[in-house]
Structure formats: C-alpha cells, structure tokens
Design an enzyme around this catalytic site. Structure first.
Site, mmCIF file in Angstrom:
data_model
loop_
_atom_site.group_PDB
_atom_site.id
_atom_site.type_symbol
_atom_site.label_atom_id
_atom_site.label_comp_id
_atom_site.label_asym_id
_atom_site.label_seq_id
_atom_site.Cartn_x
_atom_site.Cartn_y
_atom_site.Cartn_z
ATOM 1 C CB ILE A 56 8.734 -3.785 11.750
ATOM 2 C CG1 ILE A 56 8.033 -5.141 10.761
ATOM 3 C CG2 ILE A 56 9.745 -4.316 12.567
ATOM 4 C CD1 ILE A 56 8.984 -5.490 9.784
ATOM 5 N N GLY A 63 2.727 -7.205 12.284
ATOM 6 C CA GLY A 63 3.360 -8.071 10.445
ATOM 7 C C GLY A 63 3.163 -8.929 10.980
ATOM 8 C CG ASN A 65 -0.371 0.729 1.785
ATOM 9 O OD1 ASN A 65 -0.557 2.323 2.747
ATOM 10 N ND2 ASN A 65 -0.012 0.165 3.263
ATOM 11 C CB CYS A 117 5.146 5.843 7.098
ATOM 12 S SG CYS A 117 4.148 6.170 5.888
ATOM 13 C CE LYS A 174 3.300 0.487 13.613
ATOM 14 N NZ LYS A 174 2.248 0.543 12.163
ATOM 15 C CG ASN A 188 4.408 6.631 11.224
ATOM 16 O OD1 ASN A 188 5.311 5.890 10.953
ATOM 17 N ND2 ASN A 188 2.807 6.162 10.070
HETATM 18 C C1 FMN Z 1 -4.148 0.254 3.683
HETATM 19 C C2 FMN Z 1 -3.099 -0.022 4.794
HETATM 20 C C3 FMN Z 1 -2.659 1.817 5.844
HETATM 21 C C4 FMN Z 1 -1.286 1.755 6.581
HETATM 22 N N1 FMN Z 1 -1.235 3.082 7.535
HETATM 23 C C5 FMN Z 1 -0.697 3.366 8.632
HETATM 24 C C6 FMN Z 1 -0.703 4.124 9.477
HETATM 25 O O1 FMN Z 1 -1.136 5.424 8.835
HETATM 26 N N2 FMN Z 1 0.262 4.073 10.459
HETATM 27 C C7 FMN Z 1 1.196 3.081 10.438
HETATM 28 O O2 FMN Z 1 1.649 3.452 11.243
HETATM 29 N N3 FMN Z 1 1.137 2.494 9.622
HETATM 30 C C8 FMN Z 1 0.240 2.115 9.034
HETATM 31 N N4 FMN Z 1 0.329 0.737 8.513
HETATM 32 C C9 FMN Z 1 1.526 0.267 8.536
HETATM 33 C C10 FMN Z 1 -0.245 -0.779 9.898
HETATM 34 O O3 FMN Z 1 -0.165 -0.105 11.024
HETATM 35 C C11 FMN Z 1 1.260 -1.976 9.863
HETATM 36 O O4 FMN Z 1 2.432 -1.656 10.296
HETATM 37 C C12 FMN Z 1 1.567 -3.015 8.869
HETATM 38 O O5 FMN Z 1 0.683 -3.764 8.395
HETATM 39 C C13 FMN Z 1 1.666 -4.395 9.281
HETATM 40 O O6 FMN Z 1 0.774 -5.295 9.842
HETATM 41 P P1 FMN Z 1 0.420 -6.746 8.819
HETATM 42 O O7 FMN Z 1 1.764 -7.491 9.006
HETATM 43 O O8 FMN Z 1 -0.751 -7.208 9.967
HETATM 44 O O9 FMN Z 1 -0.641 -6.077 8.323
HETATM 45 C C14 FMN Z 1 -1.340 0.409 7.333
HETATM 46 C C15 FMN Z 1 -0.893 -0.319 6.598
HETATM 47 C C16 FMN Z 1 -2.534 -0.745 4.910
HETATM 48 C C17 FMN Z 1 -2.650 -1.979 4.773
#
Ligand code: FMN
Length: 317
Positions: free
Chosen positions: A203, A255, A85, A142, A177, A139
């Site tokens: 992460i 993650g 994303n 990112c 984070k 954060n």
């Molecule tokens: C569509 C999307 C938007 C995200 N937006 C943020 C965000 O605004 N801030 C942030 O710290 N992480 C953001 N993330 C990361 C998630 O919080 C998480 O760290 C990452 O997706 C790994 O976890 P997962 O494998 O369970 O999805 C986003 C992830 C996705 C898929």
C-alpha cells in the site's frame, strides 16, 4: 520439499535458490525494490541502488508539470520506526525527468505517475518513448495532496477510465498503487483489474497527523501527512493477504518492510516482490543486500529453489 527431508539430502542434490521473480510480465533479478518517493530522482543514485541489490527502483511520482511541494516541515519521525511525511509530491515534471533517464541502459526503472484525469497519464507516458522503462506505476493512493492520489483512487469509475486509457496508449506493463482511503480499497483493486491492470502495489502511506503539545498546532505544514515504516507493516500485510485471497493478480507488497523476515512475510501473504522506503532511513542502502541474503538463506533452509514457490503459502489451510 519439507525442511527435514531437504537437510538430509547429499550436497549435490541441493538446488541453488534463485532470487529471480516475475510480477506478471515484469521479470526482476531480485524481489526487493526501492519504493516511490525515496532517494530522489537521479539516475546515478538509481544505478548505485541497483548495484547495491535493489531489483528495481521506483521513481518519485511525476506530474505533467513540475511541482514545488509543501513548505517545511514536511517530515516527522514517530515512535516505533515510523515517519509521517507530507512532501507534497514535489517533482521536476515528467518531461524533464524523462530527459534525465534517457541514457539509462540496464537499471530496471519503474516510473511512478500522478494525475487527475486519463489525459494527464496518457501525455506523461508519451514523454518516455525514448527511455528504457520496466513499468509504469500509477499513484492512486497519495493521502495528502488534493485532486490526485487517493482522491482519484477513491473513485473506481475514474480509476477504470484512467487505466483503460493508459492500457491503450502503451505496451509497457502498468501497475496500480493502491492505499487506504475513505472507500473500500478493494473496489479500487477491482476496478483496476477490470480495466486490465498488470499488477497491484499495496500500500501507500496511511493518512496521519502529529501535534506539538507546546505550540498546540499540527507539526507538518500541511497538517496531515502519510504514515510509513514499521507501524504500518501489519496493515499493509493484511491488504496483500486480502487482495491475493480475493483476486488472481500479481502483487507488490509495500509498507514497513525492513528485514528479510518482513519481506518473506509479504511473499507468503501473496506478493511476488516487495518495495521498501522508510527502512533506507535507518539501514541505508545495505538493506537491499541484507534482505536478499536473508531470503536466500531462508530458501536454502526450507528447500525452495524459486521465489514463486513461496508466493501466497500463508493462505494454505
Ligand atoms: C518521504 C516520502 C515520500 C514519498 N513519496 C511518494 C511518492 O512520490 N509516490 C508514491 O507513490 N509513494 C510515495 N511514498 C510512499 C512510499 O512509496 C511507500 O508506499 C510508503 O512509504 C510505505 O513504505 P515504507 O513503509 O517502506 O516506507 C513516499 C514515502 C515517503 C516516506
């Protein structure tokens, strides 16, 4: 207590396991939280998630001003249960969001903040003075927006300045984070701990790209995005294990978690709680109670009464 011994105990000696967990000063009823950026920013949805078993919800990362984010396409699914994303941190801005959650009574909300300099974070924290907040998550990771996120997290001196400033402006627990950038992420962890951080989330997504073979162009409008979901689980687990082996700091693992076994792996590696995001896409919000139930059954089977008894067990030689 070992498993064999536990299974032989009469029923009245068996303890009822509890899912309550502490991430440093943050106490949660359940160890599985919603990760930042997933399922928007509405208090109604946060309520629903909490009632569906989430121990806390982390908000979309908020900035000092509203951001539009990137044009479509912003998200693409990859083989093996993953997503790339580049939403571009679209959000309504900290001030507008704070008004939206002023009526919150009982949902443990962790507000995620994104910014470039200490003053950004300090001014955003002030906006939440009338809100019931469990913690702030900075954060620093990112991987696809310039001048914030990883570009900040990759500079340990800046991380120190931000966290020192934030820690003097609020008593609410602060979580950093971290993610995988161009420098060694452990330097960021070190800088955060030196500046008095309360906990680490590890992460964020991992910088990635997808290419359309017909157009011969990157698929996402921003070209690069962040990979999440099952494909990053072993990397995230490695980071949690590394951080907990090197530092005495509460950790939230994140993650690729989608099952109770994943959550238990992260706890055994050293996390006191976990976050999940991408799994909502395939399992919807039932995933929270499914994982809670699985962890409880595991605790019963293994004879643990508290989450804390399992944290970091995989590091024992
Ligand atoms: C569509 C999307 C938007 C995200 N937006 C943020 C965000 O605004 N801030 C942030 O710290 N992480 C953001 N993330 C990361 C998630 O919080 C998480 O760290 C990452 O997706 C790994 O976890 P997962 O494998 O369970 O999805 C986003 C992830 C996705 C898929």
């Amino acid at each position: 207590m070992n498993q064999l011994l536990y299974s032989k105990l009469p029923i009245f000696f068996k303890v009822n396991p509890s899912l309550i967990t502490s991430v440093g000063k943050i106490c949660l009823d359940r160890p599985v939280m919603l990760a930042s950026g997933i399922l928007g920013i509405s208090l109604d949805v946060f309520n629903r998630l909490y009632r569906s078993g989430a121990g806390a919800v982390v908000t979309k990362s908020l900035s000092t001003e509203p951001w539009d984010g990137y044009p479509n396409p912003t998200i693409f699914s990859v083989d093996g249960g993953g997503w790339i994303n580049a939403v571009g941190l679209s959000n309504p801005g900290a001030q507008n969001f704070a008004k939206m959650i002023e009526s919150n009574v009982d949902v443990p909300i962790i507000v995620s903040l994104v910014g470039s300099i200490p003053e950004d974070f300090e001014s955003m924290i002030m906006q939440f003075k009338n809100c019931k907040i469990t913690a702030f998550e900075l954060n620093l990771s990112c991987p696809h927006v310039a001048k914030v996120g990883l570009e900040v997290g990759d500079d340990p001196e800046l991380v120190k300045k931000i966290i020192s400033a934030v820690k003097t402006s609020t008593n609410i627990p602060i979580i950093a984070k971290v993610g995988l950038g161009t420098s060694n992420y452990l330097n960021t962890v070190n800088a955060a701990i030196d500046s008095g951080i309360d906990a680490i989330t590890a992460i964020n997504t991992v910088r990635a790209i997808a290419i359309d073979v017909e157009t011969q162009r990157p698929i996402l409008s921003n070209k690069f995005g962040g990979l999440s979901g099952t494909p990053i689980k072993p990397i995230a687990l490695r980071c949690v294990y590394e951080i907990s082996s090197k530092y005495d700091i509460p950790i939230i693992g994140c993650g690729g978690i989608s099952t109770w076994e994943d959550a238990v792996e992260f706890i055994l590696a050293g996390s006191s709680a976990v976050q999940l995001g991408s799994a909502i896409g395939s399992n919807w919000i039932h995933v929270f109670n499914d994982i809670n139930h699985g962890i409880l059954e595991y605790m019963k089977r293994k004879g643990y009464s508290k989450i804390d008894e399992m944290v970091g067990l995989a590091k024992k030689s």
